[in-house]
Design a protein around this motif. Structure first.
Motif, mmCIF file in Angstrom:
data_model
loop_
_atom_site.group_PDB
_atom_site.id
_atom_site.type_symbol
_atom_site.label_atom_id
_atom_site.label_comp_id
_atom_site.label_asym_id
_atom_site.label_seq_id
_atom_site.Cartn_x
_atom_site.Cartn_y
_atom_site.Cartn_z
ATOM 1 N N ALA A 1 0.823 -1.211 0.000
ATOM 2 C CA ALA A 1 0.000 0.000 0.000
ATOM 3 C C ALA A 1 0.857 1.261 0.000
ATOM 4 O O ALA A 1 0.382 2.347 -0.342
ATOM 5 N N TYR A 2 2.122 1.149 0.381
ATOM 6 C CA TYR A 2 3.053 2.279 0.363
ATOM 7 C C TYR A 2 3.794 2.391 -0.970
ATOM 8 O O TYR A 2 4.724 3.186 -1.098
ATOM 9 N N GLY A 3 3.419 1.604 -1.958
ATOM 10 C CA GLY A 3 4.131 1.597 -3.222
ATOM 11 C C GLY A 3 5.166 0.484 -3.236
ATOM 12 O O GLY A 3 5.065 -0.490 -2.486
ATOM 13 N N ILE A 4 6.186 0.639 -4.067
ATOM 14 C CA ILE A 4 7.240 -0.373 -4.150
ATOM 15 C C ILE A 4 8.262 -0.123 -3.046
ATOM 16 O O ILE A 4 8.814 0.976 -2.940
ATOM 17 N N LEU B 1 15.653 -1.458 -8.717
ATOM 18 C CA LEU B 1 14.465 -1.401 -9.570
ATOM 19 C C LEU B 1 14.783 -1.805 -11.000
ATOM 20 O O LEU B 1 13.987 -2.478 -11.657
ATOM 21 N N VAL B 2 15.948 -1.386 -11.483
ATOM 22 C CA VAL B 2 16.340 -1.737 -12.847
ATOM 23 C C VAL B 2 16.589 -3.236 -12.966
ATOM 24 O O VAL B 2 16.253 -3.860 -13.982
ATOM 25 N N ILE C 1 5.500 -4.382 -14.962
ATOM 26 C CA ILE C 1 6.256 -3.353 -15.671
ATOM 27 C C ILE C 1 5.567 -2.002 -15.558
ATOM 28 O O ILE C 1 6.229 -0.957 -15.495
ATOM 29 N N GLU C 2 4.212 -1.994 -15.501
ATOM 30 C CA GLU C 2 3.484 -0.733 -15.349
ATOM 31 C C GLU C 2 3.764 -0.075 -14.005
ATOM 32 O O GLU C 2 3.695 1.152 -13.878
ATOM 33 N N GLU C 3 4.053 -0.875 -12.991
ATOM 34 C CA GLU C 3 4.385 -0.337 -11.667
ATOM 35 C C GLU C 3 5.863 0.022 -11.560
ATOM 36 O O GLU C 3 6.241 0.962 -10.851
ATOM 37 N N LEU C 4 6.706 -0.706 -12.276
ATOM 38 C CA LEU C 4 8.145 -0.448 -12.204
ATOM 39 C C LEU C 4 8.542 0.831 -12.937
ATOM 40 O O LEU C 4 9.426 1.558 -12.479
ATOM 41 N N ARG C 5 7.902 1.121 -14.052
ATOM 42 C CA ARG C 5 8.319 2.278 -14.856
ATOM 43 C C ARG C 5 8.270 3.590 -14.076
ATOM 44 O O ARG C 5 9.270 4.311 -14.032
#
Length: 294
Positions: free
Chosen positions: A208-211, A251-252, A272-276
């Motif tokens: 919930a806090y993101g990545i 992350l990369v 990939i949509e969350e990583l970008r």
């Protein structure tokens, strides 16, 4: 790309003629002007029905083709930039956040995640960390025009005076108290995890806090009566995991998940949509860090 026009009216390369010759193939959607430019640039080129492509002979053919393609692309961009600038002159964006530069549009706004997300969707936009402005090429004007109402509204909302006004209005209210408590809880860098479904340590996962990256699972049981307001659904079977912000390198290196998370998952591997966007944020964060380093 593929050649879409029949080559019946072109000079054809006989079958098998080019098989042993040095050279390179090139194919592109048919356009008479483009073909004429290509033939002027490469008079020895021949069309191959077998490969559905033009064959350019010569040991340096690949390099010469690359140069020609770069020139064609530059011409197309220049034409599109001219059209975009004309569109701006006919129907301009009148805003204190946008300035017409010599080579592109320049946008400077207060920080807003909405602004950042919107401008990332404008083709060929880029952030200038030294000048702290966004550059948008003239050719992207139509997309910028379409997104501008949301960009300007978010920028106005995040002006320092407007933020202070809203803070004054919230001061002392229940909303203000809850906001401060949520902020204090997040600063603890802890997160409740099901004891039988723990995330991998040291690997970026989504919460919930993101990545985030979990550095430690303490084993300390969560008290639902204390933190239920912050983490709905938490139970006595949850334990505390302590997290940190992932680095750009992490992350990369993270391989994106191919499947979506299950419903009501507390953590999952990022797509990939969350990583970008996370990578863009991490890249900007590291650029700011290095800019401050003497």
């Amino acid at each position: 790309m593929t050649e879409t026009k029949s080559a019946a009216d072109h000079n054809k390369a006989p079958s098998g003629e080019d098989g042993s010759k040095p050279g390179a193939d090139i194919s592109f959607p048919y356009d008479r002007m483009t073909v004429e430019q290509f033939r002027r640039r490469f008079p020895r080129a021949r069309w191959s029905d077998a490969r559905k492509a033009w064959f350019v002979p010569g040991r340096t053919a690949s390099r010469r083709i690359g140069q020609w393609l770069a020139e064609i692309e530059a011409e197309a961009d220049a034409h599109a930039d001219a059209k975009g600038r004309d569109a701006f002159a006919f129907d301009p964006i009148d805003s204190p956040y946008l300035e017409l530069g010599k080579a592109d549009f320049r946008i400077r706004t207060p920080y807003s995640k909405t602004v950042v997300d919107e401008l990332h969707e404008v083709p060929s936009s880029r952030w200038d960390g030294d000048l702290r402005i966004w550059h948008v090429p003239f050719r992207s004007y139509e997309e910028l025009r379409r997104r501008w109402p949301d960009i300007e509204a978010a920028a106005c909302k995040n002006e320092p005076e407007e933020r202070r006004r809203r803070a004054e209005e919230r001061k002392g209210t229940e909303q203000d108290m809850r906001s401060k408590l949520r902020s204090a809880e997040r600063k603890r860098h802890r997160y409740p995890l099901q004891s039988d479904d723990l995330p991998p340590i040291g690997r970026p996962v989504v919460t919930a806090y993101g990545i985030v990256v979990f550095a430690e699972i303490s084993g300390e049981l969560v008290d639902p009566d204390v933190v239920a307001d912050f983490y709905p659904g938490v139970t006595e079977d949850h334990v505390w995991g302590y997290w940190r912000v992932p680095t750009l390198e992490e992350l990369v290196r993270t391989w994106p998940a191919k499947t979506l998370p299950v419903e009501n998952a507390e953590w999952w591997l990022p797509t990939i949509e969350e990583l970008r966007p996370a990578r863009r944020t991490a890249r900007s964060r590291e650029a700011r860090k290095y800019a401050k380093t003497p």
